[in-house]
Design a protein around this motif. Structure first.
Motif, PDB file in Angstrom:
ATOM      1  N   MET A 131       0.815  -1.224   0.000  1.00 12.72           N
ATOM      2  CA  MET A 131       0.000   0.000   0.000  1.00 12.72           C
ATOM      3  C   MET A 131       0.848   1.274   0.000  1.00 12.72           C
ATOM      4  SD  MET A 131      -3.231  -0.864  -0.223  1.00 12.72           S
ATOM      5  CE  MET A 131      -4.187   0.537   0.367  1.00 12.72           C
ATOM      6  N   VAL A 159      -7.533  -4.671  -1.145  1.00 12.87           N
ATOM      7  CA  VAL A 159      -6.359  -4.696  -0.279  1.00 12.87           C
ATOM      8  C   VAL A 159      -6.420  -3.443   0.583  1.00 12.87           C
ATOM      9  CG1 VAL A 159      -3.828  -4.625  -0.204  1.00 12.87           C
ATOM     10  CG2 VAL A 159      -4.974  -6.059  -1.889  1.00 12.87           C
ATOM     11  N   ALA A 160      -6.091  -3.577   1.868  1.00 17.14           N
ATOM     12  CA  ALA A 160      -6.188  -2.432   2.770  1.00 17.14           C
ATOM     13  C   ALA A 160      -5.012  -2.407   3.730  1.00 17.14           C
ATOM     14  CB  ALA A 160      -7.489  -2.497   3.566  1.00 17.14           C
ATOM     15  N   GLU A 161      -4.676  -1.206   4.164  1.00 16.34           N
ATOM     16  CA  GLU A 161      -3.664  -1.060   5.209  1.00 16.34           C
ATOM     17  C   GLU A 161      -4.324  -0.477   6.442  1.00 16.34           C
ATOM     18  OE1 GLU A 161       0.811   0.535   5.328  1.00 16.34           O
ATOM     19  OE2 GLU A 161      -0.708   2.089   5.219  1.00 16.34           O
ATOM     20  N   VAL A 177     -14.441  -5.799   1.063  1.00 21.85           N
ATOM     21  CA  VAL A 177     -14.580  -4.582   1.876  1.00 21.85           C
ATOM     22  C   VAL A 177     -15.321  -4.902   3.175  1.00 21.85           C
ATOM     23  CG1 VAL A 177     -15.630  -2.273   1.940  1.00 21.85           C
ATOM     24  CG2 VAL A 177     -14.325  -3.008  -0.068  1.00 21.85           C
ATOM     25  N   ASP A 178     -16.319  -5.766   3.104  1.00 19.81           N
ATOM     26  CA  ASP A 178     -17.037  -6.165   4.321  1.00 19.81           C
ATOM     27  C   ASP A 178     -16.117  -6.876   5.322  1.00 19.81           C
ATOM     28  OD1 ASP A 178     -19.433  -5.087   3.755  1.00 19.81           O
ATOM     29  OD2 ASP A 178     -20.508  -6.982   3.493  1.00 19.81           O
ATOM     30  N   LEU A 226     -13.783  -4.237   6.883  1.00 18.79           N
ATOM     31  CA  LEU A 226     -14.440  -3.374   7.880  1.00 18.79           C
ATOM     32  C   LEU A 226     -14.761  -4.160   9.159  1.00 18.79           C
ATOM     33  CD1 LEU A 226     -16.761  -1.299   5.510  1.00 18.79           C
ATOM     34  CD2 LEU A 226     -14.605  -0.569   6.561  1.00 18.79           C
ATOM     35  N   VAL A 268     -11.591  -4.250  11.134  1.00 19.89           N
ATOM     36  CA  VAL A 268     -11.306  -2.970  11.807  1.00 19.89           C
ATOM     37  C   VAL A 268     -12.073  -2.911  13.126  1.00 19.89           C
ATOM     38  CG1 VAL A 268     -11.569  -0.453  11.669  1.00 19.89           C
ATOM     39  CG2 VAL A 268     -10.843  -1.740   9.649  1.00 19.89           C
ATOM     40  N   ARG A 269     -13.331  -3.320  13.076  1.00 19.39           N
ATOM     41  CA  ARG A 269     -14.172  -3.343  14.273  1.00 19.39           C
ATOM     42  C   ARG A 269     -13.546  -4.225  15.368  1.00 19.39           C
ATOM     43  NH1 ARG A 269     -18.278  -6.092  16.519  1.00 19.39           N
ATOM     44  NH2 ARG A 269     -20.178  -4.978  17.129  1.00 19.39           N
ATOM     45  N   HIS A 329     -10.374  -2.580  16.810  1.00 17.18           N
ATOM     46  CA  HIS A 329     -10.754  -1.485  17.713  1.00 17.18           C
ATOM     47  C   HIS A 329     -11.097  -2.033  19.101  1.00 17.18           C
ATOM     48  CE1 HIS A 329     -14.101   1.155  19.326  1.00 17.18           C
ATOM     49  NE2 HIS A 329     -13.108   2.009  19.242  1.00 17.18           N
ATOM     50  N   LEU A 370      -7.085   3.766   8.189  1.00 15.57           N
ATOM     51  CA  LEU A 370      -7.392   2.672   7.258  1.00 15.57           C
ATOM     52  C   LEU A 370      -7.372   3.222   5.845  1.00 15.57           C
ATOM     53  CD1 LEU A 370      -8.650  -0.252   6.779  1.00 15.57           C
ATOM     54  CD2 LEU A 370     -10.851   0.916   6.769  1.00 15.57           C
ATOM     55  N   ARG A 371      -6.702   2.515   4.955  1.00 20.72           N
ATOM     56  CA  ARG A 371      -6.799   2.888   3.532  1.00 20.72           C
ATOM     57  C   ARG A 371      -7.110   1.635   2.737  1.00 20.72           C
ATOM     58  NH1 ARG A 371      -2.414   6.196   2.552  1.00 20.72           N
ATOM     59  NH2 ARG A 371      -1.171   4.338   2.257  1.00 20.72           N
ATOM     60  N   ILE A 372      -8.217   1.676   2.031  1.00 20.55           N
ATOM     61  CA  ILE A 372      -8.663   0.538   1.224  1.00 20.55           C
ATOM     62  C   ILE A 372      -8.454   0.872  -0.249  1.00 20.55           C
ATOM     63  CG2 ILE A 372     -10.650  -0.891   0.567  1.00 20.55           C
ATOM     64  CD1 ILE A 372     -11.989  -0.127   3.220  1.00 20.55           C
ATOM     65  N   VAL A 423     -18.205   3.699  16.492  1.00 17.72           N
ATOM     66  CA  VAL A 423     -17.329   3.059  15.518  1.00 17.72           C
ATOM     67  C   VAL A 423     -18.144   2.165  14.581  1.00 17.72           C
ATOM     68  CG1 VAL A 423     -15.397   1.436  15.239  1.00 17.72           C
ATOM     69  CG2 VAL A 423     -15.248   3.287  16.915  1.00 17.72           C
ATOM     70  N   ASP A 424     -19.137   1.482  15.094  1.00 16.03           N
ATOM     71  CA  ASP A 424     -20.008   0.659  14.248  1.00 16.03           C
ATOM     72  C   ASP A 424     -20.764   1.487  13.210  1.00 16.03           C
ATOM     73  OD1 ASP A 424     -19.347  -1.766  15.233  1.00 16.03           O
ATOM     74  OD2 ASP A 424     -21.269  -2.198  16.194  1.00 16.03           O
ATOM     75  N   LEU A 431     -18.262   2.604  10.514  1.00 19.22           N
ATOM     76  CA  LEU A 431     -17.872   1.537   9.593  1.00 19.22           C
ATOM     77  C   LEU A 431     -19.035   1.167   8.664  1.00 19.22           C
ATOM     78  CD1 LEU A 431     -15.736  -0.682  11.999  1.00 19.22           C
ATOM     79  CD2 LEU A 431     -14.907   0.919  10.258  1.00 19.22           C
ATOM     80  N   ARG A 468     -19.056   1.426   4.413  1.00 17.92           N
ATOM     81  CA  ARG A 468     -19.580   0.384   3.532  1.00 17.92           C
ATOM     82  C   ARG A 468     -20.581   0.975   2.532  1.00 17.92           C
ATOM     83  NH1 ARG A 468     -23.651  -3.233   3.178  1.00 17.92           N
ATOM     84  NH2 ARG A 468     -23.151  -5.447   2.915  1.00 17.92           N
ATOM     85  N   HIS A 516     -18.806   3.183  -0.070  1.00 18.52           N
ATOM     86  CA  HIS A 516     -18.105   2.332  -1.037  1.00 18.52           C
ATOM     87  C   HIS A 516     -19.089   1.858  -2.114  1.00 18.52           C
ATOM     88  CE1 HIS A 516     -16.777  -1.865  -2.181  1.00 18.52           C
ATOM     89  NE2 HIS A 516     -15.743  -1.146  -2.573  1.00 18.52           N
ATOM     90  N   VAL A 564      -9.908   4.464  -3.940  1.00 16.86           N
ATOM     91  CA  VAL A 564      -9.091   4.435  -2.727  1.00 16.86           C
ATOM     92  C   VAL A 564      -9.914   5.132  -1.637  1.00 16.86           C
ATOM     93  CG1 VAL A 564      -6.978   5.229  -1.614  1.00 16.86           C
ATOM     94  CG2 VAL A 564      -6.910   4.394  -3.978  1.00 16.86           C
ATOM     95  N   ILE A 565     -10.156   4.407  -0.552  1.00 22.44           N
ATOM     96  CA  ILE A 565     -10.920   4.955   0.568  1.00 22.44           C
ATOM     97  C   ILE A 565      -9.966   5.179   1.730  1.00 22.44           C
ATOM     98  CG2 ILE A 565     -12.790   4.525   2.216  1.00 22.44           C
ATOM     99  CD1 ILE A 565     -14.074   2.664   0.179  1.00 22.44           C
ATOM    100  N   SER A 566      -9.943   6.395   2.224  1.00 23.91           N
ATOM    101  CA  SER A 566      -9.082   6.719   3.355  1.00 23.91           C
ATOM    102  C   SER A 566      -9.962   7.092   4.538  1.00 23.91           C
ATOM    103  CB  SER A 566      -8.172   7.886   2.958  1.00 23.91           C
ATOM    104  OG  SER A 566      -7.278   8.184   3.989  1.00 23.91           O
ATOM    105  N   LEU A 567      -9.746   6.415   5.652  1.00 29.64           N
ATOM    106  CA  LEU A 567     -10.569   6.633   6.844  1.00 29.64           C
ATOM    107  C   LEU A 567      -9.644   6.814   8.037  1.00 29.64           C
ATOM    108  CD1 LEU A 567     -13.455   6.342   8.276  1.00 29.64           C
ATOM    109  CD2 LEU A 567     -12.781   3.973   8.677  1.00 29.64           C
TER     110      LEU A 567
END
Lengths: 93, 93, 93, 93
Positions: A41, B3-5, B49-50, B53, B56-57, B60, B75-77, D49-50, D53, D57, D60, D72-75
């Motif tokens: 990434m 792919v995500a970081e 993506v699901d 995410l 990530v939950r 956390h 997070l970057r997807i 957070v839920d 997220l 979704r 996206h 590219v999604i940045s969060l």
């Protein structure tokens, strides 16, 4: 030494495959002499904050020269004063 | 597959060394069954993506359970519909 | 003109409240003369890429001077060559 | 309550102007009922957070439906357990 991750995203490139814009950027990083690692990434580099910011400037020039009309540059630097950071050290968490 | 970081930074810890907060997070990623790679500036995962995410939950929750009172999650997807993305494929630029 | 968002996170500060480390950073941004806007998740500045990178360098110095032992700096620059970007223009999507 | 910043960058669009891909995303955020603020470098939302997220979704899905072939999604999420975070509170540093 700080460790940083650098990613560049060219926008408006017609194709979703953007490798041809990123190859000159990787070449600039390679030529910088800084220690680096190409990750999925982004590219991770090791250097002083000044060296890292100088490299960002050079990568920005390289991607515009490669024809990008718009670019999003994402940089994250991790720097600490109490002990040195290295690319190898950070993979060990 | 996307792919995500993912990177988590606990704030307000007494020490600048935050490994003890991140070890349970890496354990959650390992237990997820998703393909992953620990990189110097974050952990890269491969999945829908699901799935990302959902991970990530779980991360956390893990870092709060490890005692973090404040956390910044980055997070970057990267997702594309025209062809599959993989961790290995992305390292080849 | 490019537009960039800059965020600094001091790690290892004992308290999760980090405002005292960020106030000198905001002061450096204010003193830079660049157009800026304090947003909930970072400060947005408008300037050339060189001006923005120079500002990152000054903010890094300011947060270390404020006592941070470790800092994560997150920067995202948006630059385009076909038309000027401005803080006001970008809020209109 | 956590506060998060969300940015989406469609890649491979013909034009460097990507507003038409982002308008449906803003609409999804507006319809979510979460408190939000459109900022120059991304949209800031306030929620659990839920909820955040779940919103990522939905955004996206919206950008793919708008025709993006790659995104590219940045969060970045800021969450703390010792006191509530709010969009207004975070602007006061």
């Amino acid at each position: 030494m700080a460790v940083a991750e650098l990613c560049l995203f060219p926008l408006g490139t017609e194709s979703p495959s953007v490798g041809k814009y990123l190859e000159p950027v990787i070449e600039v990083i390679r030529a910088s002499g800084l220690k680096y690692r190409v990750c999925p990434m982004g590219t991770v580099v090791e250097g002083s904050v000044d060296e890292i910011l100088g490299l960002v400037r050079a990568c920005h020039e390289a991607i515009l020269k490669a024809g990008a009309r718009r670019v999003v540059i994402s940089l994250r630097i991790d720097d600490r004063t109490d002990k040195p950071l290295t690319i190898e050290g950070k993979v060990r968490v």
